[in-house]
Design a protein around this motif. Structure first.
Motif, short mmCIF file in Angstrom:
data_model
loop_
_atom_site.label_atom_id
_atom_site.label_comp_id
_atom_site.label_asym_id
_atom_site.label_seq_id
_atom_site.Cartn_x
_atom_site.Cartn_y
_atom_site.Cartn_z
N LYS A 39 24.31 -100.71 -70.64
CA LYS A 39 25.64 -99.47 -70.27
C LYS A 39 26.86 -100.12 -70.90
O LYS A 39 27.51 -99.15 -70.66
N ILE A 40 27.53 -101.23 -70.66
CA ILE A 40 28.29 -101.60 -70.92
C ILE A 40 28.91 -101.73 -72.44
O ILE A 40 29.70 -101.40 -72.99
N GLU A 41 28.13 -102.55 -72.40
CA GLU A 41 28.10 -102.85 -74.43
C GLU A 41 28.42 -101.48 -75.35
O GLU A 41 27.72 -100.33 -75.27
N GLY A 42 29.23 -102.28 -75.60
CA GLY A 42 29.74 -100.62 -76.81
C GLY A 42 30.33 -99.60 -76.15
O GLY A 42 31.08 -98.15 -76.68
N LYS A 43 30.18 -99.46 -74.94
CA LYS A 43 31.46 -97.97 -74.29
C LYS A 43 32.50 -98.22 -73.37
O LYS A 43 33.02 -97.68 -72.96
N THR A 44 32.65 -99.85 -74.06
CA THR A 44 34.26 -99.82 -73.36
C THR A 44 35.62 -99.99 -74.30
O THR A 44 35.59 -99.68 -76.04
N ILE A 45 36.34 -100.27 -73.86
CA ILE A 45 38.58 -100.12 -74.44
C ILE A 45 37.90 -101.63 -75.73
O ILE A 45 38.39 -101.45 -76.37
N CYS A 46 37.87 -102.38 -75.53
CA CYS A 46 38.04 -103.52 -75.52
C CYS A 46 36.66 -104.70 -75.90
O CYS A 46 35.94 -104.07 -74.87
N PRO A 47 36.50 -105.69 -76.49
CA PRO A 47 35.07 -106.56 -76.28
C PRO A 47 35.19 -106.95 -75.21
O PRO A 47 33.98 -107.88 -75.25
N LEU A 48 35.59 -107.44 -74.71
CA LEU A 48 35.34 -107.69 -73.14
C LEU A 48 34.14 -106.97 -72.72
O LEU A 48 33.51 -108.14 -72.03
N GLY A 49 33.99 -106.37 -72.25
CA GLY A 49 32.89 -105.95 -71.89
C GLY A 49 31.42 -106.21 -72.73
O GLY A 49 30.69 -106.86 -72.05
N GLU A 50 31.04 -106.61 -73.97
CA GLU A 50 30.35 -107.07 -74.87
C GLU A 50 29.92 -108.19 -74.30
O GLU A 50 29.24 -108.92 -74.46
N ALA A 51 31.59 -109.25 -74.55
CA ALA A 51 31.34 -110.37 -74.11
C ALA A 51 30.72 -110.87 -72.51
O ALA A 51 30.14 -111.72 -72.97
N ALA A 52 31.47 -109.40 -71.69
CA ALA A 52 30.17 -109.28 -70.49
C ALA A 52 29.02 -109.28 -70.38
O ALA A 52 27.86 -110.40 -69.78
N ALA A 53 28.50 -108.05 -71.41
CA ALA A 53 27.19 -108.02 -71.63
C ALA A 53 26.09 -108.39 -72.22
O ALA A 53 25.02 -109.25 -72.42
N TRP A 54 27.12 -109.27 -73.65
CA TRP A 54 25.44 -110.70 -74.49
C TRP A 54 25.52 -111.85 -73.51
O TRP A 54 23.67 -111.64 -73.84
N PRO A 55 25.84 -112.47 -73.08
CA PRO A 55 25.25 -113.16 -72.82
C PRO A 55 24.19 -112.73 -71.07
O PRO A 55 23.14 -113.44 -71.62
N VAL A 56 24.63 -111.75 -70.83
CA VAL A 56 22.91 -111.44 -70.03
C VAL A 56 22.19 -110.93 -70.74
O VAL A 56 20.79 -111.13 -70.37
N ALA A 57 22.36 -110.60 -71.79
CA ALA A 57 20.91 -110.13 -72.52
C ALA A 57 20.69 -110.58 -73.15
O ALA A 57 19.35 -110.44 -73.70
N ALA A 58 21.04 -111.77 -73.62
CA ALA A 58 19.80 -112.83 -74.23
C ALA A 58 19.65 -113.73 -73.71
O ALA A 58 18.62 -114.33 -73.48
N ALA A 59 20.15 -114.18 -72.67
CA ALA A 59 19.58 -114.79 -71.75
C ALA A 59 18.45 -113.83 -70.97
O ALA A 59 17.07 -115.01 -71.60
N ILE A 60 18.05 -112.34 -70.93
CA ILE A 60 16.93 -112.11 -70.26
C ILE A 60 16.30 -112.18 -71.73
O ILE A 60 14.72 -112.54 -71.41
#
Ligand code: FMN
Ligand code: SF4
Ligand code: SF4
Ligand code: SF4
Ligand code: FES
Lengths: 327, 445
Positions: B394-415
């Motif tokens: 719910k963060i990924e792709g819904k934010t102003i800048c790519p920091l949202g993705e930067a925070a979401a991707w590591p979580v997604a990949a680890a899981i």
């Protein structure tokens, strides 16, 4: 330029945003907007409640946009096709945004002056889910008096930046802004420095939640027990066109008039807002039009009892622990 | 040995001085560009070289330059992004610290190509000592007529300034950087408009990474076509990789794009293998924000082909089985590493660095960190894994800048790749030692 939103086509001028185009069609397709404010410049983009899916960019470039976009900040292109309420991904994503806005929100509606005219209540009611998944301590701040007229209840702030833009654009000499960052960000008047100029009171009207409230009205009355009327007076600072909230013959508060989208029609001066609290100060024009989103509107929440039940339901769902009616 | 174009002289004594740098062929690209090429010709060579942005996104530099608006009478700016704050990435620091003139030379040549007469190097606050090295080198360049009015007797003039930031990761995002450079709070801007049209003080601006700008010098000297012959496909030239973690030889390496990942990790020329004879467990190949990959997927793609150090090969398979080259921050983890604990470190960072402008990132990053902390102190439930997954989505792709993705991707990949570790911790209510975080957290929770 032709744009289709949820299957309804409309012709709009160049430079129109998706949100504006949707509002032209009507509330049935207009996305909720917690931070955009058409009367102020450079608002919008922050809250992300207005996100929509662009399934076709334009006639010239029919590719869909890869990510959902903030409709308040995206201009339409000729032949653009947009999905809002008809797209499940959008609704799901919006539910996520609403949840994010609520995880640190106190939900103390029973003691909040905004209850009944709160955009966050509306949003949670219409787009939220019934149950919170947040189990941690909510963020808390001390309440701050911004001068003798405005109260800042930072716990309730959703950082929509509207008050910041108001302070920047319609009051002179901004002493109001955001300090700190991330979820520690807060609205501040640079260490509680009093906002003191003729138009400062407008930050109360633009605030979508109960974070900025009128200290001269606080806890006086529930809005739904008051009667709003449109009124005017001769004013040398502003247009003098206001909304006067009556309880019997008493003027309990004065605000700007708001339009269908709950936006101020014309900003008003502090003298009209705070210094003219007698019915004789005003020429009453007649009852204010009641819009869809107001609790005073019967078709919105059927009736007040149901509203109360809903507030309770939301609080329960959000793990709110009721406490005494003391702020 | 692969070819080196950027840091081949890093061990030469005195290379940080103008005299030694010049003696090793330094500033030849300024001489060549200003005296024998038009600005458009320089841009053309950069286009032909296939050079892609080294800051993380890998956007073709020549194309970015050609998007720069050039209205009459409006100044244009080149801004070098030296904010380098992505955990695992320390290549720009190495370059600036060892060979400061390489960046300054690149700034002059690139500014000439773009028609900028005032350029900036925006450097993160923690690199204050590097900023002094740069200032010294810039003073030398001014004294030698390489900066200032009428450079080398031509009619091209350039002022170059270093601006030190306050030390915020978000100020590496190019529009936040511009805000900060203008003296404002470093919040990313809402785009459009893009910097190429309205950047610094509303004027057309190009923002490029340190390494990207330094690479312009060899491109001008050898020609774009020659440069493009190095590497594989659309991954041309050389790339600085900052290697860290459980390897025998952590450090900054310049590689020709296309080196197999396996060779990079195990060869003596580069990382020298996993330290203490341990086995490899996982790699974060391009800075903390890119998806982590387990051994079998980092050494070979899902199709069984050897994974190469190129933009394309690392991304092969999308996020399901691939990752990104990113900024080149190559973090290697051995068999004893706790993926969950590592993820907590990353998530804590992104929570701390969120600017707070948009709701999903402001609220979601903190929420994820809190849930991860439950895993570490033994109070997590299995359902928390699904919750984490849902929050990142719910963060990924819904934010102003790519920091949202930067925070979401590591979580997604680890899981995605290590879900069993989360489940095991939740089931056994294992406790992971985080006492060192507790100490750190006294600074800020
Ligand atoms: C949160 C965030 C942090 C970033 N930090 C950096 C950085 O430290 N250095 C950098 O060169 N690019 C960074 N970037 C990428 C820049 O926004 C920009 O794309 C880059 O400087 C462009 O240069 P390039 O085309 O030469 O890569 C960051 C982006 C984001 C979203
Ligand atoms: S701001 Fe709105 S949701 Fe929040 S406590 Fe007040 S009425 Fe309730
Ligand atoms: S105080 Fe109100 S208007 Fe200001 S940012 Fe917070 S929610 Fe928005
Ligand atoms: S994604 Fe995060 S860092 Fe980027 S603008 Fe939003 S809150 Fe700020
Ligand atoms: S109304 Fe569009 S992002 Fe807030």
């Amino acid at each position: 330029m032709k744009v289709t939103i949820d299957g309804i086509e409309i012709d709009v001028p160049k430079g129109t945003t998706i949100l504006q185009a949707a509002r032209m069609i009507g509330p049935e397709v207009a996305p909720p907007a917690m931070c955009y404010y058409s009367k102020l410049k450079t608002t919008g983009g922050y809250c992300r409640t207005c996100i929509v899916k662009v399934t076709q960019g334009s006639t010239a470039n029919p590719n869909p946009m890869p990510k959902p976009v903030a409709s308040c900040r995206t201009e339409v292109m000729d032949g653009m096709v947009v999905e809002n309420y008809t797209n499940n991904d959008v609704l799901e994503a919006r539910k996520g945004v609403v949840e994010f806005l609520l995880i640190n929100h106190p939900l103390d509606c029973p003691v909040c002056d905004q209850a009944g005219e709160c955009k966050l209540q509306d949003l949670g009611y219409e787009n939220g889910s019934a149950k919170t998944r947040y189990e941690f301590k909510r963020r808390e701040y001390e309440m701050i008096d911004i001068g003798d007229k405005i109260k800042l209840h930072m716990n309730r702030c959703i950082l929509c930046y509207r008050c910041v833009k108001t302070a920047e654009q319609i009051t002179d000499g901004r002493v109001h802004g955001v300090i700190h960052r991330g979820d520690a960000a807060e609205i501040s008047t640079y260490i509680e420095k009093v906002i003191d100029n003729d138009f400062s009171g407008n930050v109360i009207d633009v605030c979508p939640v109960g974070a900025l409230t009128d200290r001269t009205f606080r806890f006086k009355q529930r809005v739904w027990f008051t009667k709003p009327v449109d009124a005017h007076r001769n004013c040398d600072k502003c247009s003098g066109k206001t909304r006067v909230w009556l309880k019997g013959e008493e003027v309990v508060r004065v605000t700007a008039r708001k339009d269908q989208w709950d936006e101020v029609e014309e900003f008003i001066c502090n003298s009209c807002r705070y210094d003219h609290k007698k019915t004789s100060d005003w020429v009453i024009e007649g009852p204010s039009p009641i819009h869809r989103s107001s609790v005073i509107s019967q078709n919105h929440y059927q009736n007040l009892n149901e509203l109360k039940v809903n507030i309770l339901k939301q609080q329960k769902a959000l793990g709110f622990i009721p406490f005494d009616k003391k702020p | 040995m692969g070819r080196k174009l950027l840091i081949q002289n890093d061990k030469v004594p005195g290379i940080e001085t103008l005299a030694v740098y010049k003696a090793h062929g330094g500033y030849a690209s300024v001489e060549k560009a200003l005296k024998s090429m038009t600005p458009d010709q320089v841009t053309e060579e950069v286009k032909k070289s296939g050079l892609r942005g080294r800051g993380g996104a890998g956007f073709p530099t020549g194309m970015k330059w050609s998007f720069l608006a050039k209205p009459e009478g409006v100044p244009r700016y080149l801004v070098c992004n030296a904010d380098e704050s992505e955990p695992g990435t320390f290549k720009d620091r190495y370059l600036m610290e060892k060979i400061p003139h390489a960046l300054i030379e690149g700034m002059i040549t690139s500014s000439y190509a773009l028609g900028a007469n005032q350029s900036y190097i925006y450097i993160r606050g923690e690199y204050f000592y590097v900023s002094r090295i740069l200032e010294t080198a810039i003073a030398e360049a001014y004294a030698a007529g390489l900066l200032g009015k009428n450079i080398l007797g031509t009619n091209y003039s350039l002022e170059l300034s270093v601006q030190v930031g306050g030390g915020a990761y978000i100020c590496g995002e190019e529009t936040a950087l511009l805000e900060s450079l203008e003296g404002k709070r470093g919040n990313p801007r809402i785009k459009p408009p893009f910097p190429a049209v309205a950047g610094l003080w509303g004027c057309p601006t190009v923002v490029n990474n340190v390494e990207t700008i330094a690479a312009v010098c060899p491109i001008v000297m050898m020609g774009g076509e020659e440069y493009a012959k190095i590497g594989i496909g659309k991954s041309t030239g050389t790339k600085l990789i900052s290697a860290s973690g459980h390897i025998n030889k952590p450090g900054v390496y310049e590689i020709e794009l296309g080196v197999p990942v396996e060779e990079f990790i195990y060869s003596e020329e580069y990382c020298g293998g996993i330290r203490n004879g341990k086995k490899l467990k996982a790699v974060v190949a391009g800075g903390s924000s890119v998806p982590i990959l387990p051994t079998e997927l980092i050494l070979k793609t899902a199709k069984g082909e050897p994974r190469l150090m190129t933009y394309e090969s690392l991304a092969d398979g999308g996020f399901q089985t691939g990752t990104m080259l990113g900024s080149g921050g190559f973090i290697v983890m051995d068999e004893d590493t706790s993926i969950v604990k590592n993820l907590f470190t990353f998530s804590r960072f992104y929570h701390h660095e969120s600017c707070g402008q948009c709701s999903p990132c402001r609220e979601g990053t903190g929420w994820m960190e809190k849930i991860l902390k439950k895993f570490l102190n033994g109070t997590a439930n299995e359902s928390d894994v699904d919750l984490l997954w849902d929050i990142q989505s719910k963060i990924e792709g819904k934010t102003i800048c790519p920091l949202g993705e930067a925070a979401a991707w590591p979580v997604a990949a680890a899981i995605r790749h290590f879900k069993h570790e989360f489940i095991e911790i939740a089931k056994n209510k294992k406790f992971v030692d985080i006492s060192h975080y507790e100490r750190l957290n006294k600074i800020r929770v």
